[in-house]
Design a protein around this motif. Sequence first.
Motif, PDB file in Angstrom:
ATOM      1  N   THR A  26      47.395  50.173  46.587  1.00  0.00           N
ATOM      2  CA  THR A  26      46.974  48.864  46.080  1.00  0.00           C
ATOM      3  C   THR A  26      46.745  48.937  44.579  1.00  0.00           C
ATOM      4  N   MET A  27      47.279  47.965  43.868  1.00  0.00           N
ATOM      5  CA  MET A  27      47.102  47.884  42.426  1.00  0.00           C
ATOM      6  C   MET A  27      46.612  46.498  42.050  1.00  0.00           C
ATOM      7  N   TYR A  28      45.996  46.431  40.873  1.00  0.00           N
ATOM      8  CA  TYR A  28      45.331  45.201  40.444  1.00  0.00           C
ATOM      9  C   TYR A  28      45.603  44.955  38.965  1.00  0.00           C
ATOM     10  N   TRP A  29      45.480  43.691  38.600  1.00  0.00           N
ATOM     11  CA  TRP A  29      45.401  43.331  37.190  1.00  0.00           C
ATOM     12  C   TRP A  29      44.118  42.531  36.969  1.00  0.00           C
ATOM     13  N   TYR A  30      43.375  42.931  35.920  1.00  0.00           N
ATOM     14  CA  TYR A  30      42.163  42.228  35.505  1.00  0.00           C
ATOM     15  C   TYR A  30      42.332  41.773  34.065  1.00  0.00           C
ATOM     16  N   LYS A  31      41.663  40.684  33.739  1.00  0.00           N
ATOM     17  CA  LYS A  31      41.626  40.175  32.370  1.00  0.00           C
ATOM     18  C   LYS A  31      40.203  40.266  31.854  1.00  0.00           C
ATOM     19  N   GLN A  32      40.042  40.845  30.656  1.00  0.00           N
ATOM     20  CA  GLN A  32      38.728  40.897  30.016  1.00  0.00           C
ATOM     21  C   GLN A  32      38.768  40.048  28.755  1.00  0.00           C
ATOM     22  N   ASP A  33      37.963  39.011  28.731  1.00  0.00           N
ATOM     23  CA  ASP A  33      38.005  38.098  27.589  1.00  0.00           C
ATOM     24  C   ASP A  33      37.168  38.619  26.423  1.00  0.00           C
ATOM     25  N   SER A  34      37.065  37.802  25.386  1.00  0.00           N
ATOM     26  CA  SER A  34      36.387  38.226  24.159  1.00  0.00           C
ATOM     27  C   SER A  34      34.897  38.474  24.373  1.00  0.00           C
ATOM     28  N   LYS A  35      34.340  37.905  25.435  1.00  0.00           N
ATOM     29  CA  LYS A  35      32.925  38.139  25.764  1.00  0.00           C
ATOM     30  C   LYS A  35      32.764  39.289  26.750  1.00  0.00           C
ATOM     31  N   LYS A  36      33.830  40.012  26.969  1.00  0.00           N
ATOM     32  CA  LYS A  36      33.854  41.185  27.841  1.00  0.00           C
ATOM     33  C   LYS A  36      33.788  40.830  29.321  1.00  0.00           C
ATOM     34  N   PHE A  37      33.947  39.565  29.658  1.00  0.00           N
ATOM     35  CA  PHE A  37      33.900  39.193  31.054  1.00  0.00           C
ATOM     36  C   PHE A  37      35.190  39.627  31.744  1.00  0.00           C
ATOM     37  N   LEU A  38      35.049  40.363  32.836  1.00  0.00           N
ATOM     38  CA  LEU A  38      36.183  40.889  33.592  1.00  0.00           C
ATOM     39  C   LEU A  38      36.470  39.998  34.796  1.00  0.00           C
ATOM     40  N   LYS A  39      37.734  39.621  34.945  1.00  0.00           N
ATOM     41  CA  LYS A  39      38.085  38.745  36.051  1.00  0.00           C
ATOM     42  C   LYS A  39      39.378  39.213  36.701  1.00  0.00           C
ATOM     43  N   SER A  90      45.886  41.184  43.079  1.00  0.00           N
ATOM     44  CA  SER A  90      45.912  42.465  43.764  1.00  0.00           C
ATOM     45  C   SER A  90      47.211  42.512  44.548  1.00  0.00           C
ATOM     46  N   TYR A  91      47.768  43.708  44.655  1.00  0.00           N
ATOM     47  CA  TYR A  91      49.096  43.816  45.265  1.00  0.00           C
ATOM     48  C   TYR A  91      49.244  45.150  45.966  1.00  0.00           C
ATOM     49  N   ASN A  92      49.719  45.107  47.181  1.00  0.00           N
ATOM     50  CA  ASN A  92      50.231  46.318  47.816  1.00  0.00           C
ATOM     51  C   ASN A  92      51.589  45.972  48.405  1.00  0.00           C
ATOM     52  N   ASN A  93      52.157  46.925  49.105  1.00  0.00           N
ATOM     53  CA  ASN A  93      53.534  46.704  49.532  1.00  0.00           C
ATOM     54  C   ASN A  93      53.659  45.639  50.623  1.00  0.00           C
ATOM     55  N   LYS A  94      52.522  45.089  51.013  1.00  0.00           N
ATOM     56  CA  LYS A  94      52.564  44.069  52.056  1.00  0.00           C
ATOM     57  C   LYS A  94      52.061  42.713  51.588  1.00  0.00           C
ATOM     58  N   GLU A  95      51.252  42.708  50.573  1.00  0.00           N
ATOM     59  CA  GLU A  95      50.547  41.465  50.270  1.00  0.00           C
ATOM     60  C   GLU A  95      50.263  41.307  48.792  1.00  0.00           C
ATOM     61  N   ALA A 154      44.519  48.479  37.483  1.00  0.00           N
ATOM     62  CA  ALA A 154      43.687  49.379  38.269  1.00  0.00           C
ATOM     63  C   ALA A 154      44.395  49.675  39.584  1.00  0.00           C
ATOM     64  N   SER A 155      43.953  50.733  40.234  1.00  0.00           N
ATOM     65  CA  SER A 155      44.504  51.038  41.550  1.00  0.00           C
ATOM     66  C   SER A 155      43.412  51.583  42.459  1.00  0.00           C
ATOM     67  N   SER A 156      43.635  51.458  43.746  1.00  0.00           N
ATOM     68  CA  SER A 156      42.701  52.007  44.728  1.00  0.00           C
ATOM     69  C   SER A 156      43.442  52.225  46.038  1.00  0.00           C
ATOM     70  N   GLN A 157      42.743  52.749  47.007  1.00  0.00           N
ATOM     71  CA  GLN A 157      43.350  53.032  48.296  1.00  0.00           C
ATOM     72  C   GLN A 157      42.414  52.559  49.410  1.00  0.00           C
ATOM     73  N   PRO A 158      42.190  51.226  49.526  1.00  0.00           N
ATOM     74  CA  PRO A 158      41.384  50.762  50.647  1.00  0.00           C
ATOM     75  C   PRO A 158      42.138  50.959  51.948  1.00  0.00           C
ATOM     76  N   PRO A 159      41.506  51.183  53.083  1.00  0.00           N
ATOM     77  CA  PRO A 159      40.053  51.296  53.221  1.00  0.00           C
ATOM     78  C   PRO A 159      39.524  52.706  53.049  1.00  0.00           C
ATOM     79  N   ASN A 160      40.426  53.674  52.730  1.00  0.00           N
ATOM     80  CA  ASN A 160      39.966  55.054  52.610  1.00  0.00           C
ATOM     81  C   ASN A 160      38.950  55.223  51.488  1.00  0.00           C
TER      82      ASN A 160
END
Lengths: 113, 113
Positions: free
Chosen positions: A31-44, A48-53, A92-98
Amino acid sequence: DTAVSQTPKYLVTQMGNDKSIKCEQNLGHDTMYWYKQDSKKFLKIMFSYNNKELIINETVPNRFSPKSPDKAHLNLHINSLELGDSAVYFCASSQPPNTDTQYFGPGTRLTVL
Amino acid sequence: QQQVKQSPQSLIVQKGGISIINCAYENTAFDYFPWYQQFPGKGPALLIAIRPDVSEKKEGRFTISFNKSAKQFSLHIMDSQPGDSATYFCAASKLGSARQLTFGSGTQLTVLP
């Protein structure tokens, strides 16, 4: 060894242009992700994407599109860039649910002139 | 709608002091609560995380306290050091095929020598 890498680190472009940011992870995560951090450092979360969804945050304009050539890569394409797109974009990346730990890349600072 | 509210926005403590950052969440479906640390020019990195089945988790100088009934959790940094100076983000996510993180607004911590 860099776990999550992004290129370029800095991107300066004119309004209306189309640009891409590349992301690669060598962690073997599904699973991989894209986040946006604006000028006030807010992360959103943007995607999210994996090979299924693909899960798209409802506030993300359709000018943004993730593209995954393979499991280790998730690139971000942005069409018709606007001033408000200026931000730092993190992959970012992760390996849910492990494991729920998300590993972030170093970020790409996008400046739209 | 900001689902995770974080305070304070900035915090200054003396070396050796205790730093406390608070977060509150709204969505009772959240079941994973990490804290991320971000240094300037870097991506966020996981510091410590907790699930709602425990009220406290400690890792070295860092402790998360969790109050499920109040929907609040906090980060305590004991014996704060100048090297701890960074931006701290609380976050939350819920079970699903992808653990999208909802971040708080961040706390800029400065530890004075």
